[in-house]
Enzyme design. Structure first.
Site, PDB file in Angstrom:
ATOM      1  N   ARG A   1       0.808  -1.217   0.000  1.00  0.00           N
ATOM      2  CA  ARG A   1       0.000   0.000   0.000  1.00  0.00           C
ATOM      3  C   ARG A   1       0.849   1.279   0.000  1.00  0.00           C
ATOM      4  NH1 ARG A   1      -3.190  -3.494  -0.901  1.00  0.00           N
ATOM      5  NH2 ARG A   1      -5.358  -3.536  -0.209  1.00  0.00           N
TER       6      ARG A   1
ATOM      7  N   SER B   1     -11.096  -0.476   2.209  1.00  0.00           N
ATOM      8  CA  SER B   1     -10.427  -0.596   3.513  1.00  0.00           C
ATOM      9  C   SER B   1     -10.048   0.801   3.992  1.00  0.00           C
ATOM     10  CB  SER B   1      -9.139  -1.406   3.391  1.00  0.00           C
ATOM     11  OG  SER B   1      -9.412  -2.701   2.947  1.00  0.00           O
TER      12      SER B   1
ATOM     13  N   GLU C   1      -5.505   3.947   5.315  1.00  0.00           N
ATOM     14  CA  GLU C   1      -5.054   3.713   3.955  1.00  0.00           C
ATOM     15  C   GLU C   1      -5.533   4.884   3.087  1.00  0.00           C
ATOM     16  OE1 GLU C   1      -5.910  -0.349   2.147  1.00  0.00           O
ATOM     17  OE2 GLU C   1      -6.958   1.005   0.806  1.00  0.00           O
TER      18      GLU C   1
HETATM   19  N1  EPU Z   1     -11.783 -10.607   9.226  1.00  0.00           N
HETATM   20  C1  EPU Z   1     -12.576 -10.711  10.354  1.00  0.00           C
HETATM   21  N2  EPU Z   1     -13.517  -9.755  10.579  1.00  0.00           N
HETATM   22  C2  EPU Z   1     -13.697  -8.721   9.735  1.00  0.00           C
HETATM   23  C3  EPU Z   1     -12.890  -8.612   8.583  1.00  0.00           C
HETATM   24  C4  EPU Z   1     -11.938  -9.571   8.349  1.00  0.00           C
HETATM   25  O1  EPU Z   1     -12.426 -11.638  11.142  1.00  0.00           O
HETATM   26  O2  EPU Z   1     -14.569  -7.901   9.993  1.00  0.00           O
HETATM   27  C5  EPU Z   1     -10.771 -11.665   8.953  1.00  0.00           C
HETATM   28  C6  EPU Z   1     -11.215 -12.497   7.755  1.00  0.00           C
HETATM   29  O3  EPU Z   1     -12.013 -13.559   8.137  1.00  0.00           O
HETATM   30  C7  EPU Z   1      -9.876 -12.970   7.180  1.00  0.00           C
HETATM   31  C8  EPU Z   1      -8.913 -11.838   7.517  1.00  0.00           C
HETATM   32  O4  EPU Z   1      -9.562 -11.073   8.537  1.00  0.00           O
HETATM   33  O5  EPU Z   1      -9.435 -14.127   7.832  1.00  0.00           O
HETATM   34  C9  EPU Z   1      -8.540 -11.002   6.339  1.00  0.00           C
HETATM   35  O6  EPU Z   1      -9.693 -10.453   5.750  1.00  0.00           O
HETATM   36  P1  EPU Z   1      -9.819 -10.210   4.161  1.00  0.00           P
HETATM   37  O7  EPU Z   1      -9.437 -11.430   3.442  1.00  0.00           O
HETATM   38  O8  EPU Z   1     -11.100  -9.591   3.871  1.00  0.00           O
HETATM   39  O9  EPU Z   1      -8.659  -9.211   3.829  1.00  0.00           O
HETATM   40  P2  EPU Z   1      -8.184  -7.857   4.519  1.00  0.00           P
HETATM   41  O10 EPU Z   1      -6.783  -8.057   4.982  1.00  0.00           O
HETATM   42  O11 EPU Z   1      -9.160  -7.369   5.486  1.00  0.00           O
HETATM   43  C10 EPU Z   1      -7.128  -6.921   2.311  1.00  0.00           C
HETATM   44  C11 EPU Z   1      -7.118  -5.604   1.602  1.00  0.00           C
HETATM   45  C12 EPU Z   1      -8.378  -5.452   0.743  1.00  0.00           C
HETATM   46  C13 EPU Z   1      -8.414  -6.616  -0.234  1.00  0.00           C
HETATM   47  C14 EPU Z   1      -8.432  -7.937   0.559  1.00  0.00           C
HETATM   48  C15 EPU Z   1      -8.386  -9.150  -0.324  1.00  0.00           C
HETATM   49  C16 EPU Z   1      -5.871  -4.085   3.024  1.00  0.00           C
HETATM   50  C17 EPU Z   1      -5.933  -2.972   3.990  1.00  0.00           C
HETATM   51  N3  EPU Z   1      -7.041  -4.516   2.568  1.00  0.00           N
HETATM   52  O12 EPU Z   1      -8.190  -6.880   3.242  1.00  0.00           O
HETATM   53  O13 EPU Z   1      -8.265  -4.268   0.005  1.00  0.00           O
HETATM   54  O14 EPU Z   1      -9.566  -6.552  -1.064  1.00  0.00           O
HETATM   55  O15 EPU Z   1      -7.253  -7.985   1.412  1.00  0.00           O
HETATM   56  O16 EPU Z   1      -7.117  -9.263  -0.875  1.00  0.00           O
HETATM   57  O17 EPU Z   1      -4.777  -4.553   2.693  1.00  0.00           O
HETATM   58  C18 EPU Z   1      -8.821  -1.935  -0.099  1.00  0.00           C
HETATM   59  O18 EPU Z   1      -7.612  -1.706  -0.093  1.00  0.00           O
HETATM   60  O19 EPU Z   1      -9.681  -1.009  -0.154  1.00  0.00           O
HETATM   61  C19 EPU Z   1      -9.283  -3.313   0.008  1.00  0.00           C
HETATM   62  C20 EPU Z   1     -10.564  -3.635   0.089  1.00  0.00           C
END
Ligand code: EPU
Length: 330
Positions: A152, A219, A315
């Site tokens: 990022r 995010s 972000e």
């Molecule tokens: N999780 C929870 N509760 C929540 C949200 C997430 O327990 O409310 C857990 C999920 O179950 C999972 C883990 O956290 O085990 C990770 O969640 P997720 O796969 O949704 O990915 P993230 O790390 O929250 C990142 C990016 C997203 C991108 C997704 C998929 C960042 C800040 N965000 O989210 O990017 O779509 O991975 O690759 O790196 C964005 O930048 O706007 C964005 C949406």
């Protein structure tokens, strides 16, 4: 003053002194570029106040595709909508960006924070970026190394004054479909790009609100990097904490998980809230004021700090009356 509601995906009713749509860099050469902010679709910004300068909206939408021996070189204008671009590439059997399907915003905004999703970051496929320096009025090209892509982040985000207008991006894309299916939850048996794109579009829709209907900027926070001793302490209570080991020995931790376990998933304060299916997304529940968004974001940070002793950082980029504002100063 001109309404910016359609220029920020939070849908906040904030105003700017002037808005200019830039379709050709010749327009920039004639401009007084002091007091300007560059925007694509405004999908990663939070305006905390009315802006007293001019918004430059990147609308450069040129496209050229060159077929090389073993790859394609695709040069696209910074104002092209990222998802339209990926749709077009898939329809022409040009591969690599499928995992980034359905991310809101323009191609030109994507390298700034090196957007990433489902195991792919856009910087992986960029070979060079043409910029117009608003300060010096010079045009130049940055190669991939100059862009300093990391999680990022890039040279465009690090730059203090951020005066680079991204005019064109050149991608190095595959002729052969080599799907990246390492991210947990992606089926391992996908063998065509359209199916992968459709799958990604569907999982995003399940987790993330569509800014057409619910104002948000994806995010809101970055996933933090945390040292091992702190990880071990959290794991005493949460064995399933999602962590990703980094080369420097720290761990990237899911901010969504932390926010969720701190009791902040699906909450509402004033006219803002966090999304019930993904706590990392702050949403405008209808006619929110910038203050509603800022106060819920600060509240989430305090809860996560109290529960886990971890600081979250946005972000999204934050702009006030006279330009960018640091989160710490809000
Ligand atoms: N999780 C929870 N509760 C929540 C949200 C997430 O327990 O409310 C857990 C999920 O179950 C999972 C883990 O956290 O085990 C990770 O969640 P997720 O796969 O949704 O990915 P993230 O790390 O929250 C990142 C990016 C997203 C991108 C997704 C998929 C960042 C800040 N965000 O989210 O990017 O779509 O991975 O690759 O790196 C964005 O930048 O706007 C964005 C949406």
């Amino acid at each position: 003053m001109l309404n910016l509601q359609n220029y920020n995906t939070f849908g906040l009713r904030v105003y700017a002194k002037n808005i200019m749509h830039i379709e050709d860099i010749k327009q920039l050469a004639l401009l007084d570029t002091k007091d300007t902010i560059i925007l694509g679709k405004g999908s990663d910004v939070l305006f905390t106040e009315d802006y007293e300068g001019t918004i430059l909206v990147n609308q450069i939408k040129t496209l050229s595709i060159e077929e090389k021996n073993d790859h394609f070189e695709v040069k696209v204008g910074g104002g092209y909508i990222l998802d339209d671009f990926i749709d077009l590439l898939v329809s022409k059997n040009i591969y690599g960006l499928e995992n980034l399907s359905a991310i809101p915003g323009t191609v030109g905004a994507a390298p700034i924070q090196n957007v990433g999703a489902y195991g792919v970051e856009i910087g992986d496929f960029i070979s060079s970026i043409d910029v117009y320096d608003l300060e010096t009025k010079l045009i130049f090209t940055l190669n991939k190394k100059d862009c300093k892509f990391s999680y990022r982040n890039s040279i465009f985000k690090e730059q203090k004054d951020r005066r680079y207008f991204i005019t064109h991006i050149t991608f190095h894309l595959n002729k052969e479909f080599k799907p990246k299916l390492t991210y947990s939850g992606l089926p391992k048996d996908i063998n065509n790009a359209k199916d992968l794109r459709d799958f990604i579009i569907n999982i995003r829709a399940l987790k993330l609100p569509d800014p057409k209907f619910v104002g948000n900027a994806g995010s809101f926070f970055k996933n933090p990097f945390v040292p091992l001793d702190k990880i071990e302490k959290i794991q005493e209570e949460f064995k399933d904490l999602p962590i990703y080991k980094q080369d420097n020995g720290t761990y990237k931790v899911s901010a969504g998980f932390l926010i969720d376990k701190a009791g902040c998933r699906g909450i509402t304060h004033g006219k803002a809230g966090t999304w019930a299916n993904q706590a990392l997304v702050i949403v405008n529940r209808g006619d929110a004021k910038p203050f509603d968004i800022v106060s819920i974001a600060k509240y989430v940070c305090i809860c996560v700090k109290n529960k886990f002793d971890i600081d979250l950082y946005p972000e999204v980029r934050i702009y006030g009356r006279s330009g960018e504002i640091l989160w710490e100063n809000l």
